[in-house]
Design a protein around this motif. Structure first.
Motif, PDB file in Angstrom:
ATOM      1  N   ALA A   1     128.240 -44.886 -26.682  1.00 26.64           N
ATOM      2  CA  ALA A   1     127.941 -46.299 -26.965  1.00 26.64           C
ATOM      3  C   ALA A   1     126.926 -46.399 -28.097  1.00 26.64           C
TER       4      ALA A   1
ATOM      5  N   THR B   1     124.275 -52.400 -25.201  1.00 23.26           N
ATOM      6  CA  THR B   1     123.653 -51.135 -24.799  1.00 23.26           C
ATOM      7  C   THR B   1     122.296 -50.961 -25.485  1.00 23.26           C
TER       8      THR B   1
ATOM      9  N   CYS C   1     118.647 -50.785 -23.674  1.00 18.14           N
ATOM     10  CA  CYS C   1     117.721 -49.658 -23.889  1.00 18.14           C
ATOM     11  C   CYS C   1     116.340 -50.174 -24.275  1.00 18.14           C
TER      12      CYS C   1
ATOM     13  N   LEU D   1     118.382 -49.548 -19.405  1.00 17.24           N
ATOM     14  CA  LEU D   1     119.125 -48.288 -19.516  1.00 17.24           C
ATOM     15  C   LEU D   1     118.207 -47.235 -20.127  1.00 17.24           C
TER      16      LEU D   1
END
Ligand SMILES: Nc1ncnc2c1ncn2[C@@H]1O[C@H](COP(=O)(O)OP(=O)(O)O)[C@@H](O)[C@H]1O
Ligand SMILES: [Mg+2]
Length: 241
Positions: free
Chosen positions: A31, A57, A61, A66
């Motif tokens: 990703a 994504t 983060c 994540l």
């Protein structure tokens, strides 16, 4: 003001949040493949790029939702990718605000309870939290809808409730994932007007994922995510014409 207590710890204190060479795969699907982004306090940055390029994504983060497989994430100079989950969730609760893609209101709660939620989780008493939520609902043109549940709101109303919830605790940074995605362009512009005005007023840094150039035009700066990398920069004004 909310931005005043950012500690200048290790790292680059000139940036509030930073991703450096971040890589993350879901199983065998990469990703992110070396994404880097630095955002200064008070900036409003739009993340654009094709569907599936890694925008959500990257946002997750930066928000400490994540953990990357490689690379570094910093907030206020501190590594958050190596932090324990307890400390990270405290950080998310106390200093970050979120507007998720598709709003994601809690269906069992009323509009005012949804907005009050971040305050309640932070320990504010219920009466005070609901009062503050009411102020935000009014500000977003939703007074009279306090007791409605998400099923009783239009898409545009629900999205504004989600925005109020993202801003109510006066976060240092707001992560917004396609906050106008389900709205017609007029309502989308109203939501962005409100988001930008509220962020400027309380000094909130904003990272907003969008695929609409008209939304990106509200940002100070725009970055493009392509194939899991932050691949190019351009002034918002150039794209909006
Ligand atoms: N939870 C997940 N499980 C498996 N693959 C995922 C997951 N989330 C995202 N992906 C994949 O990672 C890539 C990037 O997704 P995403 O960050 O959601 O892109 P964007 O937000 O730009 O549309 C895509 O190929 C997507 O299918
Ligand atoms: Mg996405």
């Amino acid at each position: 003001m909310s931005g005043a207590e950012v500690p200048a710890e290790a790292g680059s204190p000139s940036f509030l949040t930073e991703a450096r060479d971040v890589a993350l795969s879901f199983g065998r699907t990469p990703a992110l493949r070396g994404a880097s982004l630095s955002v200064a306090a008070g900036e409003i940055v739009a993340i654009m790029g094709p569907s599936g390029s890694g925008k959500t994504t990257l946002l997750h983060c930066l928000a400490g939702i994540l953990t990357p497989d490689a690379g570094e994430i910093r907030f206020a100079g501190r590594r958050i990718d190596t932090m324990g989950e307890t400390e990270r969730s405290t950080l998310r609760r106390d200093r970050f605000g979120f507007v998720f893609q598709f709003g994601q209101l809690v269906p069992e709660l009323t509009a005012e309870e949804n907005v009050a939620l971040p305050l309640l989780l932070g320990g504010t008493r219920r009466a005070a939290a609901l009062k503050e939520a009411g102020t935000w609902l009014e500000r977003l043109g939703l007074d009279g809808l306090e007791k409605r549940r998400s099923g009783e709101l239009s898409g545009g109303q629900a999205q504004r409730v989600a925005l109020a919830r993202g801003l109510v605790a006066r976060p240092e940074i707001l992560f917004a994932d396609e906050p106008t995605g389900s709205l017609d362009s007029l309502t989308g512009e109203q939501v962005m007007d409100l988001l930008v005005a509220a962020a400027r007023e309380q000094g909130t840094t904003v990272i907003v994922v969008t695929h609409e150039p008209r939304v990106a035009a509200y940002a100070d700066r725009e970055v493009i995510v392509r194939d899991g990398k932050v691949s190019s920069f351009s002034a918002a004004a150039q794209v909006s014409s």
